[in-house]
Design a protein around this motif. Structure first.
Motif, PDB file in Angstrom:
ATOM      1  N   MET A   1       0.846  -1.177   0.000  1.00 44.50           N
ATOM      2  CA  MET A   1       0.000   0.000   0.000  1.00 44.50           C
ATOM      3  C   MET A   1       0.890   1.239   0.000  1.00 44.50           C
ATOM      4  N   SER A   2       0.573   2.188  -0.837  1.00 44.65           N
ATOM      5  CA  SER A   2       1.353   3.424  -0.876  1.00 44.65           C
ATOM      6  C   SER A   2       0.894   4.346   0.250  1.00 44.65           C
ATOM      7  N   GLU A   3       1.783   5.227   0.663  1.00 40.59           N
ATOM      8  CA  GLU A   3       1.429   6.180   1.713  1.00 40.59           C
ATOM      9  C   GLU A   3       0.486   7.226   1.132  1.00 40.59           C
ATOM     10  N   THR A   4      -0.531   7.560   1.893  1.00 42.14           N
ATOM     11  CA  THR A   4      -1.503   8.546   1.468  1.00 42.14           C
ATOM     12  C   THR A   4      -1.228   9.846   2.209  1.00 42.14           C
ATOM     13  N   ALA A   5      -1.309  10.965   1.486  1.00 37.28           N
ATOM     14  CA  ALA A   5      -0.983  12.253   2.091  1.00 37.28           C
ATOM     15  C   ALA A   5      -1.867  13.359   1.526  1.00 37.28           C
ATOM     16  N   ILE A   6      -2.005  14.412   2.328  1.00 35.34           N
ATOM     17  CA  ILE A   6      -2.669  15.643   1.916  1.00 35.34           C
ATOM     18  C   ILE A   6      -1.632  16.744   2.038  1.00 35.34           C
ATOM     19  N   GLN A   7      -1.318  17.375   0.899  1.00 31.60           N
ATOM     20  CA  GLN A   7      -0.292  18.411   0.893  1.00 31.60           C
ATOM     21  C   GLN A   7      -0.889  19.720   0.403  1.00 31.60           C
ATOM     22  N   PRO A   8      -0.706  20.805   1.160  1.00 34.55           N
ATOM     23  CA  PRO A   8      -1.223  22.095   0.693  1.00 34.55           C
ATOM     24  C   PRO A   8      -0.485  22.563  -0.549  1.00 34.55           C
ATOM     25  N   GLN A   9      -1.247  23.060  -1.532  1.00 33.90           N
ATOM     26  CA  GLN A   9      -0.656  23.652  -2.729  1.00 33.90           C
ATOM     27  C   GLN A   9      -0.667  25.170  -2.598  1.00 33.90           C
ATOM     28  N   ASP A  10      -1.708  25.687  -1.975  1.00 30.52           N
ATOM     29  CA  ASP A  10      -1.819  27.105  -1.627  1.00 30.52           C
ATOM     30  C   ASP A  10      -2.873  27.196  -0.517  1.00 30.52           C
ATOM     31  N   ASP A  11      -3.380  28.380  -0.234  1.00 30.85           N
ATOM     32  CA  ASP A  11      -4.311  28.549   0.884  1.00 30.85           C
ATOM     33  C   ASP A  11      -5.624  27.791   0.727  1.00 30.85           C
ATOM     34  N   SER A  13      -6.090  25.119  -1.850  1.00 31.21           N
ATOM     35  CA  SER A  13      -5.947  23.957  -2.721  1.00 31.21           C
ATOM     36  C   SER A  13      -4.997  22.941  -2.097  1.00 31.21           C
ATOM     37  N   TYR A  14      -5.414  21.675  -2.153  1.00 34.20           N
ATOM     38  CA  TYR A  14      -4.642  20.600  -1.527  1.00 34.20           C
ATOM     39  C   TYR A  14      -4.495  19.434  -2.494  1.00 34.20           C
ATOM     40  N   LEU A  15      -3.316  18.838  -2.504  1.00 34.16           N
ATOM     41  CA  LEU A  15      -3.032  17.675  -3.339  1.00 34.16           C
ATOM     42  C   LEU A  15      -3.209  16.416  -2.499  1.00 34.16           C
ATOM     43  N   ILE A  16      -4.033  15.504  -2.987  1.00 36.36           N
ATOM     44  CA  ILE A  16      -4.225  14.211  -2.342  1.00 36.36           C
ATOM     45  C   ILE A  16      -3.388  13.196  -3.121  1.00 36.36           C
ATOM     46  N   SER A  17      -2.549  12.442  -2.402  1.00 32.43           N
ATOM     47  CA  SER A  17      -1.711  11.442  -3.081  1.00 32.43           C
ATOM     48  C   SER A  17      -1.818  10.100  -2.370  1.00 32.43           C
ATOM     49  N   GLY A  18      -1.555   9.044  -3.123  1.00 32.63           N
ATOM     50  CA  GLY A  18      -1.609   7.688  -2.572  1.00 32.63           C
ATOM     51  C   GLY A  18      -2.909   6.997  -2.921  1.00 32.63           C
ATOM     52  N   GLU A  19      -3.318   6.068  -2.054  1.00 36.28           N
ATOM     53  CA  GLU A  19      -4.508   5.267  -2.300  1.00 36.28           C
ATOM     54  C   GLU A  19      -5.675   5.735  -1.441  1.00 36.28           C
ATOM     55  N   CYS A  44     -10.341  23.346  -2.739  1.00 38.98           N
ATOM     56  CA  CYS A  44     -10.236  22.417  -3.861  1.00 38.98           C
ATOM     57  C   CYS A  44      -9.258  21.301  -3.503  1.00 38.98           C
ATOM     58  N   PHE A  45      -9.684  20.079  -3.743  1.00 38.01           N
ATOM     59  CA  PHE A  45      -8.803  18.926  -3.575  1.00 38.01           C
ATOM     60  C   PHE A  45      -8.435  18.394  -4.951  1.00 38.01           C
ATOM     61  N   ASP A  46      -7.139  18.380  -5.219  1.00 32.96           N
ATOM     62  CA  ASP A  46      -6.597  17.886  -6.484  1.00 32.96           C
ATOM     63  C   ASP A  46      -6.229  16.422  -6.293  1.00 32.96           C
ATOM     64  N   LEU A  47      -6.848  15.559  -7.070  1.00 34.75           N
ATOM     65  CA  LEU A  47      -6.677  14.117  -6.913  1.00 34.75           C
ATOM     66  C   LEU A  47      -5.755  13.517  -7.968  1.00 34.75           C
ATOM     67  N   THR A  76     -14.591  21.620  -4.049  1.00 34.74           N
ATOM     68  CA  THR A  76     -14.523  21.084  -5.407  1.00 34.74           C
ATOM     69  C   THR A  76     -13.393  20.066  -5.490  1.00 34.74           C
ATOM     70  N   PHE A  77     -13.501  19.213  -6.499  1.00 36.78           N
ATOM     71  CA  PHE A  77     -12.480  18.203  -6.772  1.00 36.78           C
ATOM     72  C   PHE A  77     -11.931  18.429  -8.174  1.00 36.78           C
ATOM     73  N   ARG A  78     -10.611  18.301  -8.307  1.00 41.04           N
ATOM     74  CA  ARG A  78      -9.946  18.476  -9.599  1.00 41.04           C
ATOM     75  C   ARG A  78      -9.167  17.200  -9.913  1.00 41.04           C
ATOM     76  N   ASN A  79      -9.087  16.870 -11.188  1.00 44.41           N
ATOM     77  CA  ASN A  79      -8.305  15.725 -11.670  1.00 44.41           C
ATOM     78  C   ASN A  79      -8.747  14.407 -11.042  1.00 44.41           C
ATOM     79  N   LEU A  80     -10.060  14.183 -11.036  1.00 49.44           N
ATOM     80  CA  LEU A  80     -10.599  12.933 -10.509  1.00 49.44           C
ATOM     81  C   LEU A  80     -10.082  11.775 -11.357  1.00 49.44           C
TER      82      LEU A  80
END
Length: 100
Positions: A1-11, A13-19, A44-47, A76-80
């Motif tokens: 299983m890959s590590e899942t993380a939430i990383q801020p992109q700006d105030d 917008s957040y990048l969701i990574s992993g599974e 906004c959560f970028d997936l 909102t969700f981006r890059n589903l």
């Protein structure tokens, strides 16, 4: 299983990574609630970095939406990912997801 993380992109917008699956969803739910509670306006959560997802991942997005509404926040969700979009379409929830 890959590590899942939430990383801020700006105030707002957040990048969701992993599974997004049964193992990672509880932690992600806990991490996002304070983000939404302290946000001002739209979040906004970028997936784009989600490597895999199952129906638990879709349930997580719906839960985030419900929490955001309770906090009077717009979400909102981006890059589903295609896999998640397919699950949403099959489940009849695709139109519920606010995609940007």
């Amino acid at each position: 299983m890959s590590e899942t993380a939430i990383q801020p992109q700006d105030d707002s917008s957040y990048l969701i990574s992993g599974e997004l699956n049964m193992q990672t969803v509880p932690s992600l739910l806990q991490q996002v609630e304070p983000i939404l509670a302290r946000s001002q306006g739209e979040v906004c959560f970028d997936l784009q970095a989600v490597s895999r997802s199952d129906s638990a991942g879709l349930a997580l997005l719906v839960e985030w939406l419900q929490f955001a509404r309770q906090q009077d926040r717009k979400l909102t969700f981006r890059n589903l990912p295609d896999q998640l979009r397919d699950i949403a379409r099959i489940s009849g929830l695709e139109d519920l997801l606010p995609l940007s």
